[in-house]
Write a protein that holds these residues in place. Structure first.
Motif, PDB file in Angstrom:
ATOM      1  N   VAL A  73       0.796  -1.224   0.000  1.00  0.00           N
ATOM      2  CA  VAL A  73       0.000   0.000   0.000  1.00  0.00           C
ATOM      3  C   VAL A  73       0.834   1.283   0.000  1.00  0.00           C
ATOM      4  O   VAL A  73       0.333   2.345  -0.339  1.00  0.00           O
ATOM      5  N   ARG A  74       2.083   1.177   0.363  1.00  0.00           N
ATOM      6  CA  ARG A  74       2.940   2.369   0.426  1.00  0.00           C
ATOM      7  C   ARG A  74       3.386   2.759  -0.977  1.00  0.00           C
ATOM      8  O   ARG A  74       3.718   1.915  -1.802  1.00  0.00           O
ATOM      9  N   ILE A  75       3.430   4.032  -1.224  1.00  0.00           N
ATOM     10  CA  ILE A  75       3.944   4.546  -2.495  1.00  0.00           C
ATOM     11  C   ILE A  75       5.418   4.155  -2.591  1.00  0.00           C
ATOM     12  O   ILE A  75       6.177   4.345  -1.633  1.00  0.00           O
ATOM     13  N   PRO A  76       5.867   3.585  -3.720  1.00  0.00           N
ATOM     14  CA  PRO A  76       7.251   3.116  -3.821  1.00  0.00           C
ATOM     15  C   PRO A  76       8.307   4.161  -3.456  1.00  0.00           C
ATOM     16  O   PRO A  76       9.302   3.835  -2.821  1.00  0.00           O
ATOM     17  N   VAL A  77       8.090   5.398  -3.822  1.00  0.00           N
ATOM     18  CA  VAL A  77       9.067   6.445  -3.502  1.00  0.00           C
ATOM     19  C   VAL A  77       9.203   6.584  -1.986  1.00  0.00           C
ATOM     20  O   VAL A  77      10.297   6.792  -1.467  1.00  0.00           O
ATOM     21  N   THR A  78       8.097   6.458  -1.278  1.00  0.00           N
ATOM     22  CA  THR A  78       8.139   6.544   0.181  1.00  0.00           C
ATOM     23  C   THR A  78       8.968   5.398   0.754  1.00  0.00           C
ATOM     24  O   THR A  78       9.744   5.592   1.689  1.00  0.00           O
ATOM     25  N   SER A  79       8.821   4.203   0.192  1.00  0.00           N
ATOM     26  CA  SER A  79       9.621   3.066   0.646  1.00  0.00           C
ATOM     27  C   SER A  79      11.109   3.330   0.456  1.00  0.00           C
ATOM     28  O   SER A  79      11.920   3.008   1.334  1.00  0.00           O
ATOM     29  N   ILE A  80      11.452   3.935  -0.649  1.00  0.00           N
ATOM     30  CA  ILE A  80      12.859   4.267  -0.914  1.00  0.00           C
ATOM     31  C   ILE A  80      13.360   5.280   0.117  1.00  0.00           C
ATOM     32  O   ILE A  80      14.452   5.131   0.677  1.00  0.00           O
ATOM     33  N   LEU A  81      12.552   6.295   0.405  1.00  0.00           N
ATOM     34  CA  LEU A  81      12.957   7.313   1.378  1.00  0.00           C
ATOM     35  C   LEU A  81      13.090   6.726   2.785  1.00  0.00           C
ATOM     36  O   LEU A  81      14.039   7.046   3.502  1.00  0.00           O
ATOM     37  N   VAL A  82      12.157   5.870   3.173  1.00  0.00           N
ATOM     38  CA  VAL A  82      12.224   5.239   4.496  1.00  0.00           C
ATOM     39  C   VAL A  82      13.493   4.406   4.612  1.00  0.00           C
ATOM     40  O   VAL A  82      14.203   4.459   5.617  1.00  0.00           O
ATOM     41  N   THR A  83      13.801   3.650   3.579  1.00  0.00           N
ATOM     42  CA  THR A  83      15.015   2.836   3.575  1.00  0.00           C
ATOM     43  C   THR A  83      16.260   3.730   3.645  1.00  0.00           C
ATOM     44  O   THR A  83      17.204   3.425   4.373  1.00  0.00           O
ATOM     45  N   ALA A  84      16.231   4.822   2.934  1.00  0.00           N
ATOM     46  CA  ALA A  84      17.387   5.718   2.899  1.00  0.00           C
ATOM     47  C   ALA A  84      17.669   6.360   4.256  1.00  0.00           C
ATOM     48  O   ALA A  84      18.830   6.561   4.615  1.00  0.00           O
ATOM     49  N   ILE A  85      16.624   6.667   5.027  1.00  0.00           N
ATOM     50  CA  ILE A  85      16.864   7.344   6.309  1.00  0.00           C
ATOM     51  C   ILE A  85      17.077   6.377   7.472  1.00  0.00           C
ATOM     52  O   ILE A  85      17.362   6.822   8.587  1.00  0.00           O
ATOM     53  N   GLN A  86      16.982   5.095   7.241  1.00  0.00           N
ATOM     54  CA  GLN A  86      17.214   4.136   8.326  1.00  0.00           C
ATOM     55  C   GLN A  86      18.619   4.283   8.903  1.00  0.00           C
ATOM     56  O   GLN A  86      18.830   4.088  10.097  1.00  0.00           O
ATOM     57  N   TYR A  87      19.572   4.632   8.075  1.00  0.00           N
ATOM     58  CA  TYR A  87      20.931   4.866   8.552  1.00  0.00           C
ATOM     59  C   TYR A  87      20.945   5.996   9.566  1.00  0.00           C
ATOM     60  O   TYR A  87      21.651   5.939  10.574  1.00  0.00           O
ATOM     61  N   GLU A  88      20.170   7.021   9.320  1.00  0.00           N
ATOM     62  CA  GLU A  88      20.125   8.173  10.227  1.00  0.00           C
ATOM     63  C   GLU A  88      19.606   7.770  11.596  1.00  0.00           C
ATOM     64  O   GLU A  88      20.079   8.271  12.620  1.00  0.00           O
TER      65      GLU A  88
END
Length: 115
Positions: A73-88
């Motif tokens: 259900v999540r917009i793919p771009v949002t999934s990419i952003l969530v994955t990208a900020i996990q390091y933070e």
């Protein structure tokens, strides 16, 4: 895949989650135990009910189905952003640990008020 197939998949994931929750509830009731609340302080004693093999199995199904439901259900771009900020997030946790923030908060107790 048409919209109806996608909705059927979402409903199937929802059923998996609900069935697994029922299994957890039945397991807890049959043992006379209560499932640990997220708001309760962590302790190994409080976590014992969650560690029973049948409860762990049901929990694993919930986790997998929830992850698939989110991905569906999540917009793919949002999934990419969530994955990208996990390091933070992990970097921030490391900084808090190195600065001894948990010990400082523990010493302060209830004296700290958030506004």
């Amino acid at each position: 895949m048409n919209t109806q197939d996608a909705v059927k998949d979402l409903r199937a994931l929802s059923r998996l989650i609900n069935t697994s929750i029922d299994q957890i509830e039945n397991g807890m009731l049959s043992r006379g135990q209560t499932y640990p609340l997220l708001s309760e302080p962590y302790s190994t004693e409080a976590e014992k009910p969650r560690m029973a093999p049948d409860i762990l199995a049901a929990g694993s199904i919930i986790i997998a189905a929830a992850a698939q439901l989110i991905a569906s259900v999540r917009i793919p771009v949002t999934s990419i952003l969530v994955t990208a900020i996990q390091y933070e997030v992990s970097s921030s946790l490391r900084g808090a640990i190195q600065a001894h923030v948990p010990e400082i908060l523990r010493e302060a107790g209830n004296k700290v008020q958030l506004h």
